[in-house]
Every structure is written in structure tokens, then in C-alpha cells.
Design an enzyme around this catalytic site. Structure first.
Site, PDB file in Angstrom:
ATOM      1  N   ASP A  64       0.823  -1.211   0.000  1.00  0.00           N
ATOM      2  CA  ASP A  64       0.000   0.000   0.000  1.00  0.00           C
ATOM      3  C   ASP A  64       0.856   1.259   0.000  1.00  0.00           C
ATOM      4  O   ASP A  64       1.950   1.283   0.573  1.00  0.00           O
ATOM      5  CB  ASP A  64      -0.912   0.031   1.227  1.00  0.00           C
ATOM      6  CG  ASP A  64      -2.001  -1.027   1.165  1.00  0.00           C
ATOM      7  OD1 ASP A  64      -2.261  -1.547   0.070  1.00  0.00           O
ATOM      8  OD2 ASP A  64      -2.585  -1.326   2.226  1.00  0.00           O
ATOM      9  N   TYR A  70       4.457  -8.534   8.976  1.00  0.00           N
ATOM     10  CA  TYR A  70       4.138  -7.119   9.126  1.00  0.00           C
ATOM     11  C   TYR A  70       4.105  -6.718  10.604  1.00  0.00           C
ATOM     12  O   TYR A  70       3.762  -7.524  11.476  1.00  0.00           O
ATOM     13  CB  TYR A  70       2.750  -6.800   8.546  1.00  0.00           C
ATOM     14  CG  TYR A  70       2.587  -7.055   7.073  1.00  0.00           C
ATOM     15  CD1 TYR A  70       2.777  -6.029   6.146  1.00  0.00           C
ATOM     16  CD2 TYR A  70       2.220  -8.316   6.604  1.00  0.00           C
ATOM     17  CE1 TYR A  70       2.613  -6.253   4.793  1.00  0.00           C
ATOM     18  CE2 TYR A  70       2.062  -8.547   5.238  1.00  0.00           C
ATOM     19  CZ  TYR A  70       2.255  -7.523   4.342  1.00  0.00           C
ATOM     20  OH  TYR A  70       2.105  -7.751   3.000  1.00  0.00           O
ATOM     21  N   ASP A 100      -7.778   2.317   6.562  1.00  0.00           N
ATOM     22  CA  ASP A 100      -6.544   2.848   7.151  1.00  0.00           C
ATOM     23  C   ASP A 100      -6.685   4.349   7.359  1.00  0.00           C
ATOM     24  O   ASP A 100      -7.732   4.942   7.057  1.00  0.00           O
ATOM     25  CB  ASP A 100      -5.311   2.495   6.302  1.00  0.00           C
ATOM     26  CG  ASP A 100      -5.317   3.144   4.926  1.00  0.00           C
ATOM     27  OD1 ASP A 100      -6.108   4.082   4.694  1.00  0.00           O
ATOM     28  OD2 ASP A 100      -4.522   2.709   4.065  1.00  0.00           O
ATOM     29  N   ARG A 112      -5.256  -4.624   6.585  1.00  0.00           N
ATOM     30  CA  ARG A 112      -6.315  -3.645   6.849  1.00  0.00           C
ATOM     31  C   ARG A 112      -7.620  -4.349   7.216  1.00  0.00           C
ATOM     32  O   ARG A 112      -8.350  -3.920   8.126  1.00  0.00           O
ATOM     33  CB  ARG A 112      -6.525  -2.742   5.630  1.00  0.00           C
ATOM     34  CG  ARG A 112      -5.413  -1.708   5.456  1.00  0.00           C
ATOM     35  CD  ARG A 112      -5.644  -0.865   4.216  1.00  0.00           C
ATOM     36  NE  ARG A 112      -5.427  -1.613   2.979  1.00  0.00           N
ATOM     37  CZ  ARG A 112      -6.171  -1.503   1.881  1.00  0.00           C
ATOM     38  NH1 ARG A 112      -7.204  -0.679   1.862  1.00  0.00           N
ATOM     39  NH2 ARG A 112      -5.871  -2.200   0.811  1.00  0.00           N
TER      40      ARG A 112
END
Length: 337
Positions: free
Chosen positions: A121, A149, A163, A256
Site C-alpha cells: 500500500d 508485518y 486505514d 487492513r
């Protein structure tokens, strides 16, 4: 007479007499003058060599660039999309090699083949795996491989993008949520689970990305839930309204969506505040991801050499055939970003 030849003659003429000469003021001055002249001549010779090297460096760099093949990793900062970052990388490499120049533009196929192995992203940072040359054929394996992550979620707010870049669509209280509450539900999101991808994503409808359709204000239906894998999931820190997760997952997984689903499971809502990809396949952020100041032909060549040992033998690249000329290699490379 060439500068290097002239310097050689000067140096030859300035060789001192092998017979010893008594030191005197005049002799000392002559010696100093001789040393100064020899230094000047050496500088001329060095300048001649440097000029010669400068004339051959760009073609040599272009040949080296277009001979690179393999997979390496770069450090993507927040801001640019993965495609934009790849274009920036390509432009830096082409500029360093002096391409495109008139002779290159006449042969449009003699350009750089480069691609990335999994979109990150624009609001995220971290490891972005890049394939160059024949290494682009290895990128498919990176798409389905594991990724890790560090995500910072914010409780109490939901957004349309899931987000912090999106518009707030809902707000709910979170003050009664405890660290134990979060830890107790993480098991529900571990293993083989079903997940609904976010509307703002790289997934496509009729050949167009859902995110592009959403930005144009078009109605987009959510994709159906699909199977994904979470190998590990742990809570690293909780300081309301923020919570930090360490997630290792398989391909096609959306952090997300995970953070949003956790918010819902806690009878609240949540969005991703910060996201960093710390690992993709065998590449880690600390060990392998090149920062932008290392996006040079030599640094990438060294990285390709180091990273070649990270892959199993069946994915190793085959070397070019000896009889394959530079022209054949160059004409076989196409830009892919």
C-alpha cells in the site's frame, strides 16, 4: 601528442642523475622544482586516465545494467505506490547508465526489464521484492510466499479505506477494551481463515482496480470472503486507542481487513494507523532491503550476488549462453513495471 604520452615524456625527462650530487641551496631548489614538475606530470597522466575511463564508463554501465538478472529487495517508504517506486528505481538506474541516449532510443526493445513481487500500500513502508532481467520470472513465487508485518491499529474509528488515509465512516467507544480482550480473540484470526478483501484494493473488476473505481465514485460490491492463512499473530503493545500487532501471513492477505475485523470482534471499530512489511519470503527489512541511496548498479549487482543463496536450487537462474551476444541480450529485454 596524447596527454598520457606527454606526461610519460615529462616523467622520462625528469629522471634524476643516478650519480650522487652534493647538496647545496641551488641543488635543493632544483630538486624541489623537479619534484613539483613530476607531481604535475603525474596529475596530467591521472587526468588522462580519468578522462578515458569517463568515456567508457557509461557504455560499460549500460552493459552491466542490462546483464543483471535475479531478485533483490528495496526499502519502500510511505507515500509512493509500489508501481511509482519501481518507476523511480528504473529511472535512477537508466540515468546512471546514461540511458536512454540516441542510440538506445533507436532500438526500443533494448531497455530494462523490471517488476515487483507483491503490491505494498502507498501508506505502508517496508520490504518490496524486485525482479530484474530474467529474475522477473521468479516473482510469481513471491506473491504466494509468506510475509510479515508490524501493524499499528487505532480503535474507535472506521474509515472507507480501512486505514488512516481514508474518510472516517464510523466512531465507537473503546474505553472498556483491555489488553486481555484483544489477546483473547487473536486465536480466531490465526490459521486458515476466511477474509473479505477491502474495497480499496488492487483486486480488479472488469479489468479495473477496485480502488480506482471507488475513487471515481462508482458503486463497487465487496468481493466474497476467500480463504487466507495467518501463520502467527501476536499483540506487541496496547496503549489505548492504539494496539500493535506482529503478523505473519500468506499471499492474498490484507492487514487492513484484519485490523477492521478485530475492531468489530471487540464490539467497536478500528483502522490501520501504521503498517510496515518487515519480511517477504526470505527477504528481511533489516538485512536485505536497499534504501534509495543504494539504488545503484553496483549495489544492486552485489545484492543480487548475496541474495542468490536465499532461493532453492530449482529457482536458480540459468546463465546466459556463451554465444549470446550483447545485441541479442539487449534486444530481448522489455520494460515491465
Amino acid at each position: 601528442m596524447a596527454a598520457a604520452e606527454a606526461a610519460a615524456v615529462v616523467l622520462s625527462c625528469l629522471k634524476p642523475d643516478p650519480a650522487p650530487v652534493p647538496e647545496s641551496a641551488g641543488t635543493a631548489a632544483a630538486t624541489a622544482a623537479t619534484s613539483s614538475a613530476m607531481a604535475a606530470a603525474a596529475a596530467v597522466a591521472a587526468a588522462a586516465r580519468t578522462g578515458s575511463e569517463a568515456r567508457v564508463s557509461k557504455p560499460a554501465l549500460a552493459t552491466k545494467l542490462l546483464s543483471l538478472s535475479g531478485v533483490f529487495a528495496v526499502h519502500k517508504p510511505k507515500g509512493p505506490t509500489s508501481a511509482e517506486l519501481l518507476n523511480r528505481l528504473k529511472e535512477k538506474l537508466l540515468a546512471e547508465a546514461g540511458m536512454p541516449s540516441p542510440e538506445w532510443t533507436k532500438r526500443k526493445k533494448q531497455t530494462l526489464k523490471i517488476g515487483h513481487g507483491g503490491t505494498l500500500d502507498s501508506a505502508a513502508r517496508g520490504v518490496l521484492v524486485v525482479g530484474i532481467g530474467r529474475g522477473t520470472k521468479m516473482l510469481t513465487s513471491m506473491l504466494s510466499g509468506s510475509k510479515r508485518y508490524i501493524a499499528i491499529g487505532e480503535l474507535g474509528k472506521a474509515t472507507d479505506t480501512l486505514d488512516s488515509t481514508g474518510k472516517v465512516t464510523e466512531e465507537k467507544p473503546y474505553d472498556k477494551i483491555t489488553q486481555e480482550d484483544i489477546e483473547s480473540i487473536l486465536q480466531k484470526f490465526t490459521g486458515n481463515i476466511m477474509q473479505v478483501p477491502p474495497l480499496y484494493s488492487a483486486l480488479k473488476k472488469d479489468g479495473q482496480r477496485l480502488s480506482a473505481l471507488m475513487k471515481r465514485g462508482e458503486e463497487v460490491e465487496a468481493k466474497p470472503a476467500r480463504p487466507v492463512t495467518v501463520y502467527s499473530l501476536s499483540l506487541q503493545k496496547f496503549q489505548p486507542p492504539f494496539f500493535t500487532l506482529d503478523v505473519e501471513c500468506g499471499g492474498g492477505f490484507y492487514i487492513r481487513s484484519l485490523v477492521s475485523d478485530i475492531g468489530k470482534e471487540l464490539s467497536s471499530c478500528a483502522n490501520v494507523l501504521e503498517l510496515t512489511r518487515t519480511k517477504q519470503g526470505p527477504f528481511t527489512l533489516e538485512e536485505h532491503a536497499l534504501p534509495e541511496d543504494k539504488w545503484t548498479i553496483d549495489d544492486i549487482a552485489q545484492s543480487l550476488e548475496r541474495c542468490s543463496s536465499l532461493f532453492p536450487a530449482e529457482l536458480a537462474l540459468k546463465k546466459s549462453k556463451p554465444e549470446e551476444s550483447n545485441e541479442q541480450v539487449l534486444s530481448s529485454l522489455l520494460v515491465r513495471v
